[in-house]
Design a protein around this motif. Sequence first.
Motif, PDB file in Angstrom:
ATOM      1  N   LEU A  90       0.972  -1.248   0.166  1.00 25.29           N
ATOM      2  CA  LEU A  90      -0.042  -0.104   0.123  1.00 25.29           C
ATOM      3  C   LEU A  90       0.819   1.042  -0.220  1.00 25.29           C
ATOM      4  O   LEU A  90       1.793   1.473   0.486  1.00 25.29           O
ATOM      5  N   ARG A  91       0.269   2.428  -0.702  1.00 31.08           N
ATOM      6  CA  ARG A  91       1.046   3.641  -0.664  1.00 31.08           C
ATOM      7  C   ARG A  91       0.007   4.468   0.319  1.00 31.08           C
ATOM      8  O   ARG A  91      -1.149   4.296   0.648  1.00 31.08           O
ATOM      9  N   ALA A  92       0.579   5.952   0.726  1.00 29.63           N
ATOM     10  CA  ALA A  92      -0.484   6.627   1.339  1.00 29.63           C
ATOM     11  C   ALA A  92      -1.636   6.856   0.494  1.00 29.63           C
ATOM     12  O   ALA A  92      -1.843   7.184  -0.446  1.00 29.63           O
ATOM     13  N   GLY A  93      -2.705   6.794   1.282  1.00 33.47           N
ATOM     14  CA  GLY A  93      -3.977   7.100   0.849  1.00 33.47           C
ATOM     15  C   GLY A  93      -4.809   5.944   0.436  1.00 33.47           C
ATOM     16  O   GLY A  93      -5.881   5.936   0.230  1.00 33.47           O
ATOM     17  N   GLN A  94      -3.970   4.609   0.466  1.00 31.94           N
ATOM     18  CA  GLN A  94      -4.832   3.420   0.201  1.00 31.94           C
ATOM     19  C   GLN A  94      -5.155   2.393   1.526  1.00 31.94           C
ATOM     20  O   GLN A  94      -4.303   2.573   2.322  1.00 31.94           O
ATOM     21  N   THR A  95      -6.141   1.626   1.019  1.00 32.21           N
ATOM     22  CA  THR A  95      -6.581   0.904   2.199  1.00 32.21           C
ATOM     23  C   THR A  95      -6.563  -0.708   1.706  1.00 32.21           C
ATOM     24  O   THR A  95      -6.944  -0.910   0.456  1.00 32.21           O
ATOM     25  N   GLY A  96      -6.274  -1.578   2.755  1.00 30.17           N
ATOM     26  CA  GLY A  96      -6.169  -2.928   2.517  1.00 30.17           C
ATOM     27  C   GLY A  96      -6.865  -3.865   3.414  1.00 30.17           C
ATOM     28  O   GLY A  96      -7.166  -3.088   4.577  1.00 30.17           O
ATOM     29  N   ARG A  97      -7.208  -4.785   3.294  1.00 30.41           N
ATOM     30  CA  ARG A  97      -8.225  -5.871   4.388  1.00 30.41           C
ATOM     31  C   ARG A  97      -7.064  -6.872   4.764  1.00 30.41           C
ATOM     32  O   ARG A  97      -6.376  -7.439   3.979  1.00 30.41           O
ATOM     33  N   PHE A 107      -9.865  -6.839   9.629  1.00 26.42           N
ATOM     34  CA  PHE A 107     -10.269  -5.125   9.811  1.00 26.42           C
ATOM     35  C   PHE A 107      -9.479  -4.628   8.547  1.00 26.42           C
ATOM     36  O   PHE A 107      -8.528  -5.035   8.063  1.00 26.42           O
ATOM     37  N   ASN A 108      -9.998  -3.411   8.460  1.00 27.88           N
ATOM     38  CA  ASN A 108      -9.239  -2.601   7.282  1.00 27.88           C
ATOM     39  C   ASN A 108      -8.256  -1.712   7.797  1.00 27.88           C
ATOM     40  O   ASN A 108      -8.385  -1.417   9.042  1.00 27.88           O
ATOM     41  N   LEU A 109      -7.324  -1.418   7.007  1.00 27.38           N
ATOM     42  CA  LEU A 109      -6.018  -0.859   7.377  1.00 27.38           C
ATOM     43  C   LEU A 109      -5.805   0.252   6.298  1.00 27.38           C
ATOM     44  O   LEU A 109      -5.649  -0.152   5.277  1.00 27.38           O
ATOM     45  N   SER A 110      -5.842   1.441   6.662  1.00 29.14           N
ATOM     46  CA  SER A 110      -5.712   2.511   5.641  1.00 29.14           C
ATOM     47  C   SER A 110      -4.329   3.479   5.977  1.00 29.14           C
ATOM     48  O   SER A 110      -4.000   3.732   7.217  1.00 29.14           O
ATOM     49  N   VAL A 111      -3.525   3.420   5.012  1.00 31.82           N
ATOM     50  CA  VAL A 111      -2.242   3.919   5.250  1.00 31.82           C
ATOM     51  C   VAL A 111      -2.299   5.640   5.036  1.00 31.82           C
ATOM     52  O   VAL A 111      -2.823   6.250   3.917  1.00 31.82           O
ATOM     53  N   ARG A 112      -1.962   6.162   6.198  1.00 30.78           N
ATOM     54  CA  ARG A 112      -1.806   7.593   6.049  1.00 30.78           C
ATOM     55  C   ARG A 112      -0.659   8.230   5.426  1.00 30.78           C
ATOM     56  O   ARG A 112      -0.428   9.287   4.711  1.00 30.78           O
ATOM     57  N   ASP A 113       0.517   7.693   6.006  1.00 32.35           N
ATOM     58  CA  ASP A 113       1.855   8.093   5.694  1.00 32.35           C
ATOM     59  C   ASP A 113       2.947   7.080   5.721  1.00 32.35           C
ATOM     60  O   ASP A 113       2.658   6.072   6.665  1.00 32.35           O
ATOM     61  N   PHE A 114       3.779   7.164   5.038  1.00 30.67           N
ATOM     62  CA  PHE A 114       5.035   6.185   5.104  1.00 30.67           C
ATOM     63  C   PHE A 114       6.429   7.201   5.242  1.00 30.67           C
ATOM     64  O   PHE A 114       6.530   7.884   4.282  1.00 30.67           O
ATOM     65  N   THR A 115       7.011   6.942   6.165  1.00 34.76           N
ATOM     66  CA  THR A 115       8.373   7.668   6.343  1.00 34.76           C
ATOM     67  C   THR A 115       9.463   6.872   6.584  1.00 34.76           C
ATOM     68  O   THR A 115       9.565   5.814   7.046  1.00 34.76           O
ATOM     69  N   ILE A 116      10.695   7.483   6.150  1.00 33.73           N
ATOM     70  CA  ILE A 116      11.952   6.627   6.283  1.00 33.73           C
ATOM     71  C   ILE A 116      12.982   7.686   6.819  1.00 33.73           C
ATOM     72  O   ILE A 116      13.234   8.706   6.433  1.00 33.73           O
ATOM     73  N   ASP A 117      13.309   7.235   8.003  1.00 36.02           N
ATOM     74  CA  ASP A 117      14.397   7.856   8.936  1.00 36.02           C
ATOM     75  C   ASP A 117      15.689   7.475   8.346  1.00 36.02           C
ATOM     76  O   ASP A 117      15.975   6.102   8.404  1.00 36.02           O
ATOM     77  N   ARG A 118      16.597   8.327   8.154  1.00 32.24           N
ATOM     78  CA  ARG A 118      17.939   7.878   7.716  1.00 32.24           C
ATOM     79  C   ARG A 118      19.106   8.548   8.611  1.00 32.24           C
ATOM     80  O   ARG A 118      18.914   9.378   9.055  1.00 32.24           O
ATOM     81  N   TRP A 119      20.041   7.791   8.642  1.00 38.15           N
ATOM     82  CA  TRP A 119      21.116   8.297   9.662  1.00 38.15           C
ATOM     83  C   TRP A 119      22.074   9.482   8.878  1.00 38.15           C
ATOM     84  O   TRP A 119      22.160   9.488   7.564  1.00 38.15           O
ATOM     85  N   GLU A 120      22.202  10.480   9.419  1.00 37.14           N
ATOM     86  CA  GLU A 120      22.692  11.868   9.026  1.00 37.14           C
ATOM     87  C   GLU A 120      24.095  11.585   8.125  1.00 37.14           C
ATOM     88  O   GLU A 120      24.343  12.068   7.258  1.00 37.14           O
ATOM     89  N   ASP A 121      24.974  10.738   8.575  1.00 38.15           N
ATOM     90  CA  ASP A 121      26.415  10.722   8.266  1.00 38.15           C
ATOM     91  C   ASP A 121      26.565   9.739   7.127  1.00 38.15           C
ATOM     92  O   ASP A 121      27.300  10.087   6.388  1.00 38.15           O
ATOM     93  N   THR A 122      25.704   8.669   7.061  1.00 37.16           N
ATOM     94  CA  THR A 122      25.742   7.834   5.957  1.00 37.16           C
ATOM     95  C   THR A 122      24.944   7.727   4.949  1.00 37.16           C
ATOM     96  O   THR A 122      24.801   7.253   3.878  1.00 37.16           O
ATOM     97  N   GLY A 123      23.447   8.357   5.291  1.00 40.13           N
ATOM     98  CA  GLY A 123      22.367   8.189   4.599  1.00 40.13           C
ATOM     99  C   GLY A 123      21.672   6.817   4.445  1.00 40.13           C
ATOM    100  O   GLY A 123      20.730   6.731   3.747  1.00 40.13           O
ATOM    101  N   THR A 124      22.170   5.962   5.181  1.00 45.66           N
ATOM    102  CA  THR A 124      21.540   4.460   5.201  1.00 45.66           C
ATOM    103  C   THR A 124      20.294   4.639   5.944  1.00 45.66           C
ATOM    104  O   THR A 124      20.073   5.428   6.886  1.00 45.66           O
ATOM    105  N   VAL A 125      19.399   3.744   6.022  1.00 47.67           N
ATOM    106  CA  VAL A 125      18.088   3.639   6.589  1.00 47.67           C
ATOM    107  C   VAL A 125      18.254   3.399   8.014  1.00 47.67           C
ATOM    108  O   VAL A 125      18.929   2.331   8.306  1.00 47.67           O
ATOM    109  N   ARG A 126      17.861   4.063   8.872  1.00 48.70           N
ATOM    110  CA  ARG A 126      17.785   3.982  10.168  1.00 48.70           C
ATOM    111  C   ARG A 126      16.416   3.134  10.860  1.00 48.70           C
ATOM    112  O   ARG A 126      16.608   2.208  11.588  1.00 48.70           O
ATOM    113  N   GLN A 127      15.614   3.502  10.304  1.00 46.20           N
ATOM    114  CA  GLN A 127      14.046   3.086  10.637  1.00 46.20           C
ATOM    115  C   GLN A 127      12.979   3.230   9.635  1.00 46.20           C
ATOM    116  O   GLN A 127      13.234   4.494   8.967  1.00 46.20           O
TER     117      GLN A 127
END
Length: 434
Positions: A90-97, A107-127
Amino acid sequence: MGRMTVAVVLLVAAAVSVGLACAGADGALEAMKYYAAIGAVAGVAAFGALACVKSWRRWFVLCLHVGFALVLGGWVFNELAGEEDGYLRLRAGQTGRVASGPTSDGFNLSVRDFTIDRWEDTGTVRQYTCSAEIEPDGSPREPVTISVNHPLVKCGWWVYQSSYEELENPHTGRPLYFTILLCVRDVGLPFVAFGGVLLLLGALGYAFQWLKTDASREVELGGRSLRDRLVWGLYSFAFVGAVAMLVHRGLATGHPPMQNLYEFLMCAAALIPALTFFARRERHALLVDSLLLALVMIPVGFVMDGRVKHLMPALQSPFFVPHVGSYVLGYILLVRAALGTGRRLVGLGFFLLTVGLVLGAAWGKVCWGHWWQFDPKEMWSLATWLVYAAYFHLRPRLSSRAEKVFLAAGAVMILLTLTWINLSRIFTGMHSYA
């Protein structure tokens, strides 16, 4: 049903575990999906339950047998009666079951937002985190957040932030992110969880029993000469240096230094001298532990990648330190026992192996969706645990030479886990980063 029969079954199970480890994660999982294999596992679980009849007077043996039977039985029950897993993309605004089944509501699950937190020094994904709203049948909407190591548990379902997909938006040219959510319904989990607790209790009983019966093996030593005191003083200085190096590594990385095999060996190098001081009353403790450092830890450490790296999202968990730490200390105790010193602590080493195994399964459930993935390292670690379990069943009947052979075989399994399974590119799986 004697101890010999139980030990033979454990050794056969260890051999099967090694075979599945060599088959790789996908091959092992495919092999274990056949109902013949499920029936065999169910048979082993039943065998373990029957073995309890012979061991009811020794509570720790009873706990170990019942716990192992419950773990295997829970896996079989989930394979036969559990519902299929599924993924939501799913992407933001879509709903899945999250589908409902015969034993659960959906239950239905509707995605409001998806965020990627990166490390400042390397740019790799933190979470990476999915912000969503869920709407159970007949209930109002409620906001939820799903990230790695933080699944959503609702209506009997576990929903995991499994991965994500990055595409280019054809209209704006900006990145377009899809979150990949894994939905799991594990009906056998209560049996597995209770079985894991019993395994820990049983292994703890073995540790206390071993310390009690083997206290007579402690060797009384007389006064030390000036040369001995000088050697111990130099060894103490080296120990301080190893601890300082470990602390410096932790400050440099910003996390406990247990991420990869290089840091694993650093922890072991700092712990071995501490155990040497604990075993000062045993002969050859200093010589054996020095050989461990000189012939195993340091040479293997030289070929490891020692670059400082940030923790990947999966490793950012409270399970990280106790899971890895229990294996580090347990491996050291068991290898030392095979080399002829610290034999009275082999029960404690087995308990720590059990702690590492159970915590690893719990962590896998929280992070990956399943408490067992048939990963090569998982299977090899299980095989090592089974070898030592068979050793404890056979110990009253083993001669001194046979006991040494058994302990040496367990130590070889440990060294293969740390080197061959870790270093070989043949064995790819969930633990490849380590």
